[in-house]
Enzyme design. Sequence first.
Site, PDB file in Angstrom:
ATOM      1  N   GLY A  78      -8.701  -8.670  -1.394  1.00 17.33           N
ATOM      2  CA  GLY A  78      -8.439  -8.042  -2.797  1.00 17.33           C
ATOM      3  C   GLY A  78      -9.821  -7.455  -3.506  1.00 17.33           C
ATOM      4  O   GLY A  78      -9.438  -7.177  -4.699  1.00 17.33           O
ATOM      5  N   ARG A  90       0.742  -1.071   0.033  1.00 19.74           N
ATOM      6  CA  ARG A  90      -0.046   0.027   0.127  1.00 19.74           C
ATOM      7  C   ARG A  90       0.875   1.149  -0.004  1.00 19.74           C
ATOM      8  O   ARG A  90       0.360   2.253  -0.454  1.00 19.74           O
ATOM      9  CB  ARG A  90      -1.060   0.043   1.420  1.00 19.74           C
ATOM     10  CG  ARG A  90      -2.366  -0.932   0.917  1.00 19.74           C
ATOM     11  CD  ARG A  90      -3.137  -0.376   1.966  1.00 19.74           C
ATOM     12  NE  ARG A  90      -2.972  -0.769   3.602  1.00 19.74           N
ATOM     13  CZ  ARG A  90      -2.792  -1.925   3.826  1.00 19.74           C
ATOM     14  NH1 ARG A  90      -3.277  -2.865   3.441  1.00 19.74           N
ATOM     15  NH2 ARG A  90      -2.507  -1.985   5.169  1.00 19.74           N
ATOM     16  N   ARG A 103      -7.404  -4.202   3.653  1.00 14.23           N
ATOM     17  CA  ARG A 103      -7.608  -3.385   2.414  1.00 14.23           C
ATOM     18  C   ARG A 103      -8.649  -2.702   2.018  1.00 14.23           C
ATOM     19  O   ARG A 103      -8.694  -1.386   1.921  1.00 14.23           O
ATOM     20  CB  ARG A 103      -7.000  -4.195   1.084  1.00 14.23           C
ATOM     21  CG  ARG A 103      -5.599  -4.839   1.166  1.00 14.23           C
ATOM     22  CD  ARG A 103      -5.406  -5.878   0.132  1.00 14.23           C
ATOM     23  NE  ARG A 103      -5.771  -7.201   0.715  1.00 14.23           N
ATOM     24  CZ  ARG A 103      -5.911  -8.306   0.260  1.00 14.23           C
ATOM     25  NH1 ARG A 103      -5.261  -8.313  -1.284  1.00 14.23           N
ATOM     26  NH2 ARG A 103      -5.958  -9.452   0.702  1.00 14.23           N
ATOM     27  N   GLU A 161      -8.574 -18.311  10.694  1.00 15.77           N
ATOM     28  CA  GLU A 161      -8.610 -17.502   9.471  1.00 15.77           C
ATOM     29  C   GLU A 161      -8.130 -18.577   8.193  1.00 15.77           C
ATOM     30  O   GLU A 161      -7.090 -18.514   7.737  1.00 15.77           O
ATOM     31  CB  GLU A 161      -7.866 -16.079   9.372  1.00 15.77           C
ATOM     32  CG  GLU A 161      -8.070 -15.415   8.023  1.00 15.77           C
ATOM     33  CD  GLU A 161      -7.330 -14.224   7.856  1.00 15.77           C
ATOM     34  OE1 GLU A 161      -6.666 -13.892   8.707  1.00 15.77           O
ATOM     35  OE2 GLU A 161      -7.614 -13.357   6.816  1.00 15.77           O
ATOM     36  N   SER A 209     -11.329  -8.951   3.075  1.00 12.01           N
ATOM     37  CA  SER A 209     -11.841  -8.273   1.973  1.00 12.01           C
ATOM     38  C   SER A 209     -11.279  -8.832   0.837  1.00 12.01           C
ATOM     39  O   SER A 209     -11.735  -8.935  -0.388  1.00 12.01           O
ATOM     40  CB  SER A 209     -11.464  -6.710   2.042  1.00 12.01           C
ATOM     41  OG  SER A 209     -10.301  -6.463   2.311  1.00 12.01           O
ATOM     42  N   LYS A 260     -12.811 -16.428  10.719  1.00 14.52           N
ATOM     43  CA  LYS A 260     -12.718 -15.339   9.751  1.00 14.52           C
ATOM     44  C   LYS A 260     -12.155 -15.933   8.322  1.00 14.52           C
ATOM     45  O   LYS A 260     -11.504 -16.921   8.233  1.00 14.52           O
ATOM     46  CB  LYS A 260     -11.347 -14.440   9.995  1.00 14.52           C
ATOM     47  CG  LYS A 260     -11.098 -13.499   9.123  1.00 14.52           C
ATOM     48  CD  LYS A 260      -9.933 -12.238   9.717  1.00 14.52           C
ATOM     49  CE  LYS A 260      -9.565 -11.383   8.496  1.00 14.52           C
ATOM     50  NZ  LYS A 260      -9.041 -10.108   8.977  1.00 14.52           N
TER      51      LYS A 260
HETATM   52  P1  13P Z   1      -7.845  -8.085   3.848  1.00 16.51           P
HETATM   53  O1  13P Z   1      -9.247  -7.416   4.318  1.00 16.51           O
HETATM   54  O2  13P Z   1      -7.069  -7.265   3.342  1.00 16.51           O
HETATM   55  O3  13P Z   1      -8.064  -9.659   2.940  1.00 16.51           O
HETATM   56  O4  13P Z   1      -6.907  -8.454   5.095  1.00 16.51           O
HETATM   57  C1  13P Z   1      -7.414  -9.222   6.088  1.00 16.51           C
HETATM   58  C2  13P Z   1      -6.482  -9.568   6.993  1.00 16.51           C
HETATM   59  O5  13P Z   1      -6.903 -10.356   7.772  1.00 16.51           O
HETATM   60  C3  13P Z   1      -5.259  -9.081   6.779  1.00 16.51           C
HETATM   61  O6  13P Z   1      -4.251  -9.941   7.627  1.00 16.51           O
END
Ligand code: 13P
Length: 316
Positions: free
Chosen positions: A247, A27, A277, A161, A245, A203
Amino acid sequence: MHDTIEKLLAPTKGILAADSINGIVKRFLNVGLTFTPELDLEYKKMLYATPGIEQFISGTILNDNNIREDIVISNEIVKGIKVDAGLAPFGEGGEEATKGLEGLESRLKEYIGMGAKFAKWRGVVKISDIFPTDAFLNENLDRMIKYAKLCQENGLVPIVEPEILLEGNHTTTRCEQIETKVLQLLFEKLKSGGVNLSNLILKTSMVLPGRESGVKAAPLEVANATLRALKNSVPPEVPGIVFLSGGQTPDEATSNLNEIVKLKADAPWQISFSYERALQNELMEKWAGKVENIEAARAVFLQRLNTVSQARQGKL
Ligand code: 13P
């Protein structure tokens, strides 16, 4: 742990993820800046001192650098920590498994001493004609289960996650199949590994067509496929599911979340967001490293937080 989960899943709020080092390096580069720890600290201080974010943010995920720094975060925001140590090649084929179990328990204890109430461990799953392989899924999810168990034993809420990567030319249908398979296996392993399903948060990614497929799915299709995958795999004791999110653009991640919440009907879990992001890209572009842009950048950030909070309630 109950109290932390209830706070994190507050009905109008979500989680601000700010833990990815690779992500922040990218970023910064996108707006012409080079990552340095000093610039990262300046950025994070600006981010967390945005007035009023606690209206929309229930918790935040920090990384090992930032949790040690002098960053003021509202007491109303629950602090969490990313504890995996990133990815390493698995086998010869190009899959990547998450590492970080070594010394994990002592790190968890250290983070608890720094005020962390929850932790996060990310595993990524690549889709192709041959991926994911069963050997990879078994190993990668077994590691995630060990992490979750250690967290609960130490009183930290684990966020598990599994991220199905957007990269690839797969269809929405194939993504749904893989998401379902991964989540079914994850919950089988969590149960047999003695992890308490009421004391964790899932997640995960939304079901989407691969980025290189050339297809963009409408929110209604994304929502239906995502909810089907979740209903076919996530047990009702799980208190909440938060999306990454992954991408998607900020607008895509917002509209897709809104549609999922609108259609969730009698789904047993809270559904919320844990975006990095999609919450921070616009802010970063406005700020671009300049003090004189801080106010405008924060306004853009608050606007996005407000919209995503509306989406989290299915109100858009
Ligand atoms: P993003 O929403 O950018 O995919 O990121 C989630 C996250 O857990 C970053 O480590």
